[in-house]
Scaffold this active site. Sequence first.
Site, short mmCIF file in Angstrom:
data_model
loop_
_atom_site.label_atom_id
_atom_site.label_comp_id
_atom_site.label_asym_id
_atom_site.label_seq_id
_atom_site.Cartn_x
_atom_site.Cartn_y
_atom_site.Cartn_z
CG HIS A 1 -50.97 -29.12 -18.04
ND1 HIS A 1 -49.72 -28.56 -17.95
CD2 HIS A 1 -50.77 -30.37 -18.55
CE1 HIS A 1 -48.81 -29.42 -18.39
NE2 HIS A 1 -49.43 -30.53 -18.75
CG HIS B 1 -49.02 -34.07 -15.35
ND1 HIS B 1 -48.30 -35.12 -15.87
CD2 HIS B 1 -48.92 -33.06 -16.26
CE1 HIS B 1 -47.79 -34.76 -17.03
NE2 HIS B 1 -48.16 -33.52 -17.29
P1 5GP Z 1 -46.65 -32.61 -19.94
O1 5GP Z 1 -45.95 -32.06 -21.15
O2 5GP Z 1 -46.08 -33.94 -19.52
O3 5GP Z 1 -48.16 -32.64 -20.07
O4 5GP Z 1 -46.39 -31.55 -18.78
C1 5GP Z 1 -45.30 -31.60 -17.93
C2 5GP Z 1 -45.24 -30.27 -17.22
O5 5GP Z 1 -44.40 -30.40 -16.10
C3 5GP Z 1 -44.67 -29.13 -18.06
O6 5GP Z 1 -45.62 -28.08 -18.16
C4 5GP Z 1 -43.41 -28.71 -17.32
O7 5GP Z 1 -43.20 -27.32 -17.34
C5 5GP Z 1 -43.68 -29.22 -15.92
N1 5GP Z 1 -42.48 -29.60 -15.18
C6 5GP Z 1 -41.49 -30.39 -15.62
N2 5GP Z 1 -40.53 -30.54 -14.66
C7 5GP Z 1 -40.97 -29.83 -13.59
C8 5GP Z 1 -40.42 -29.59 -12.28
O8 5GP Z 1 -39.35 -30.07 -11.91
N3 5GP Z 1 -41.15 -28.80 -11.45
C9 5GP Z 1 -42.35 -28.25 -11.82
N4 5GP Z 1 -42.97 -27.50 -10.92
N5 5GP Z 1 -42.88 -28.45 -13.04
C10 5GP Z 1 -42.21 -29.22 -13.91
#
Ligand code: 5GP
Length: 138
Positions: free
Chosen positions: A100, A98
């Site tokens: 951001h 993913h």
């Molecule tokens: P990472 O830290 O893996 O780069 O980012 C994961 C992102 O996913 C975080 O910003 C977190 O807030 C978001 N996230 C985690 N669980 C969920 C969810 O159930 N729904 C949504 N919309 N975002 C999520």
Amino acid sequence: MSSIFARIVSGEIPALKVFEDHETLAFMDISPASRGHTLVICKHEYPDIFSIPPTTLSAVSHTTQQVALALRDVLAPDGINIIQNNGAAAGQTVFHYHVHVIPRWDGDAAVRLWQPQSADQAALRALADQLSAAIQQP
Ligand code: 5GP
């Protein structure tokens, strides 16, 4: 077990979707770093940059650009960060590729990811040569 994002793709878990095509999905981050923080994912579950096929990566990039353009139109931020984490050490918590898309405003509270350091130029050149040799040409 499926990632939380795979469960969003399947509809098992709700999300505030802003865009969808056959390969990608964009939705609002549940814990935003700033107003408008949006996630762009591939629908198929690839864990990271190392495993996602180039064509899928291109599709995610295209959707990322569309989301950034929409955020610029709707929120008129001063800037936008595009951030993508790979591995727990890099801050990845959901192991489903993913991106951001984070709108930024002058003087906002979101932090910069790194502090600039000085680098040894010879070591930098040696590393650049090493990386260049390691990159596989298509
Ligand atoms: P990472 O830290 O893996 O780069 O980012 C994961 C992102 O996913 C975080 O910003 C977190 O807030 C978001 N996230 C985690 N669980 C969920 C969810 O159930 N729904 C949504 N919309 N975002 C999520």
